[in-house]
Design an enzyme around this catalytic site. Structure first.
Site, mmCIF file in Angstrom:
data_model
loop_
_atom_site.group_PDB
_atom_site.id
_atom_site.type_symbol
_atom_site.label_atom_id
_atom_site.label_comp_id
_atom_site.label_asym_id
_atom_site.label_seq_id
_atom_site.Cartn_x
_atom_site.Cartn_y
_atom_site.Cartn_z
ATOM 1 N N GLU A 179 0.831 -1.214 0.000
ATOM 2 C CA GLU A 179 0.000 0.000 0.000
ATOM 3 C C GLU A 179 0.862 1.260 0.000
ATOM 4 O O GLU A 179 0.849 2.054 0.941
ATOM 5 C CB GLU A 179 -0.951 -0.012 1.193
ATOM 6 C CG GLU A 179 -1.959 -1.143 1.102
ATOM 7 C CD GLU A 179 -3.067 -1.076 2.144
ATOM 8 O OE1 GLU A 179 -2.862 -0.468 3.210
ATOM 9 O OE2 GLU A 179 -4.152 -1.631 1.884
ATOM 10 N N GLU A 372 -5.335 -8.385 -1.210
ATOM 11 C CA GLU A 372 -6.069 -8.233 0.053
ATOM 12 C C GLU A 372 -7.525 -7.938 -0.266
ATOM 13 O O GLU A 372 -7.822 -7.089 -1.114
ATOM 14 C CB GLU A 372 -5.558 -7.039 0.884
ATOM 15 C CG GLU A 372 -4.236 -7.259 1.542
ATOM 16 C CD GLU A 372 -3.831 -6.089 2.438
ATOM 17 O OE1 GLU A 372 -4.717 -5.412 3.005
ATOM 18 O OE2 GLU A 372 -2.620 -5.848 2.553
#
Ligand code: P53
Length: 477
Positions: A179, A372
């Site tokens: 991220e 994810e």
């Protein structure tokens, strides 16, 4: 049609949220260790409150986490039983280089992950390795100010060379930074950045981001040199913005917010700073210091695939009344009246996943990897300790169906899918144990009490069937 036959089904974790053993095997301290649970967590992860060490007034859930450091064999065996083709995990930088700037790595740390990867292969599982999942050795933070300093590129390069060489033949899928856009939202957790009062925070964040982007391109280059089999991906906290109203101003606002995130991937996947970002930085008075050769390096070494996390879509507005209602989450978003939300207020939007996949595929024309996705929920075991998590099955089934639609109907290339927190672990956002994502229940509560015993939830058998049928049977029976 449906999922390709070599589709990589699996689950994902991050070292700091599951390993524990924070002092074991010569490991050094990292930012992720000193982040407490409770009300101070948000200011600390945002780089606004300085907590560089432990104190007695706080609980630090990463210290022990779910003790996977000592229990990985049992856990990987359970992943194998579910039929995982891949397991996404991260390397704790400070296990390999405890301080971060040493010349030689810590053999005990290297050996630990070698054993973990071998254990995966024993069960037919291909590891997918995040090189840094929010972690940065504390020494690099204290001595260099973490990623604000260009020297971090050297230390990261050293880490990459070390692990690419050591794990050659054991690992071929790598993600450079988890991220990467988290640096804007939670800069201490995302990149070890703490801000001194009065500092131009935007300047620091974008300069640090530049260092990460260069480090990511360098990692891609080295990975390909060391083993041409290596595949390297970038990783985005994704979720497209919808305009709150069909007002052009709201549409424009949504586009700006999407671009704030795309910026990183534009550089990693297309190899150059997009014009809109250069203009925006100039407007903000950000002066990026680039070294000679940076632009060439970025251009020459784009990633092989684009990976992302997806939990929810987001909503953008220009209406001050609506803006005022925005919850203080890591990613600010207005509530979407058409969607239901999880117990933590994350709105549930499977079609949003298909939209996000199409947007990313249109933009980059590279294979995608969903690394994810999942539902953080409170699980209540019955008297036998069994969790019937139908809500989680519903969430995952709807999202897998959306993936199938994107592949089958839209022609999006998708390499694989790893659900977040395939075994219950510590929440990154809140530090809670209670926010569970797993197929496997772990007996531990928010205060760190519990036996750490693992047990299968209802979703365990369901996911096993999904994998066995290659996504054809999503029914819950
Ligand atoms: P938790 C916020 C928004 C989107 C993704 O999050 C996020 C976060 C951080 O809270 O992080 C990713 O645990 C991250 C994982 C994290 C997971 O989402 O707050 O890569 O480390 O655990 C879920 O529910």
């Amino acid at each position: 049609m449906g999922f390709p036959k070599d589709f990589l089904w699996g689950g994902a974790t991050a070292a700091n949220q599951c390993e524990g053993g924070y002092r074991d095997g010569g490991r050094g301290l990292a930012n992720v260790d000193v982040v407490p649970a409770g009300p101070d967590r948000f200011p600390v992860i945002a780089g606004q409150k300085k907590m560089f060490n432990f104190d007695e007034d706080h609980f630090y859930p990463a210290q022990e986490a779910i003790d996977m450091y000592h229990r990985y064999k049992e856990d990987i065996a359970l992943f194998g039983e579910m039929g995982f083709k891949t397991y996404r995990l991260s390397i704790a930088w400070s296990r390999i280089f405890p301080k971060g700037d040493e010349e030689t790595p810590n053999e005990e740390g290297l050996k630990f992950y070698e054993d973990v990867f071998k254990e995966c292969h024993k069960h037919g599982i291909e590891p997918l390795v995040t090189i840094t999942h929010f972690d940065c050795p504390m020494h690099l933070i204290e001595k260099y100010g973490a990623w604000r300093s260009r020297e971090l590129i050297i230390f990261y390069e050293r880490l990459c060379r070390t692990i690419f060489s050591r794990y050659k033949g054991l690992v071929k899928y790598w993600l450079t930074f988890n991220e990467i856009n988290m640096i804007l939202h939670a800069p201490f957790m995302g990149a070890g950045l703490y801000f001194e009062p009065g500092e131009n925070q935007e300047q620091v964040k974008y300069q640090a981001a530049h260092h990460e982007l260069v480090a990511s391109a360098l990692a891609t280059k080295i990975a390909h040199e060391i083993d041409p089999e290596n595949k390297v991906g970038c990783m985005l906290a994704a979720g497209n913005y919808y305009p709150y109203m069909p007002k052009p101003a709201d549409v424009w606002e949504g586009m700006q917010q999407d671009r704030e995130n795309y910026f990183f991937i534009d550089v990693q996947a297309r190899g150059k700073y997009p014009n809109y970002a250069l203009k925006e930085m100039a407007r903000k008075g950000i002066q990026l210091v680039m070294a000679k050769g940076d632009e060439e390096l970025l251009a020459a070494h784009p990633v092989d695939f684009v990976s992302f996390s997806y939990y929810s879509s987001r909503v953008a507005t220009t209406d001050p009344d609506e803006l005022a209602k925005t919850a203080g989450n890591i990613f600010a978003s207005v509530k979407n009246p058409y969607l239901e939300a999880s117990e933590w207020g994350w709105q549930i939007d499977p079609l949003g996943l298909r939209i996000t996949m199409n947007a990313l595929y249109d933009r980059y024309q590279k294979p995608l990897f969903i690394v994810e996705n999942g539902l953080g929920a409170v699980d209540t075991p019955d008297e036998k300790g069994y969790v019937a998590d139908d809500y989680r099955i519903d969430y995952l089934a709807a999202h897998i169906q959306a993936m199938d639609d994107a592949i089958t109907e839209d022609g999006v290339e998708l390499l694989g899918y790893t659900t977040w927190g395939c075994i219950d672990l510590v929440s990154a956002g809140t530090g809670e144990m209670k926010k569970r994502y797993g197929f496997i229940y772990v007996d531990r509560n928010n205060d760190g009490q519990g036996t750490l015993k693992r047990s299968k939830k209802k979703s365990f058998n369901w996911y096993q069937k999904v994998i066995a049928t290659n996504g054809a049977d999503l029914s819950n029976d």
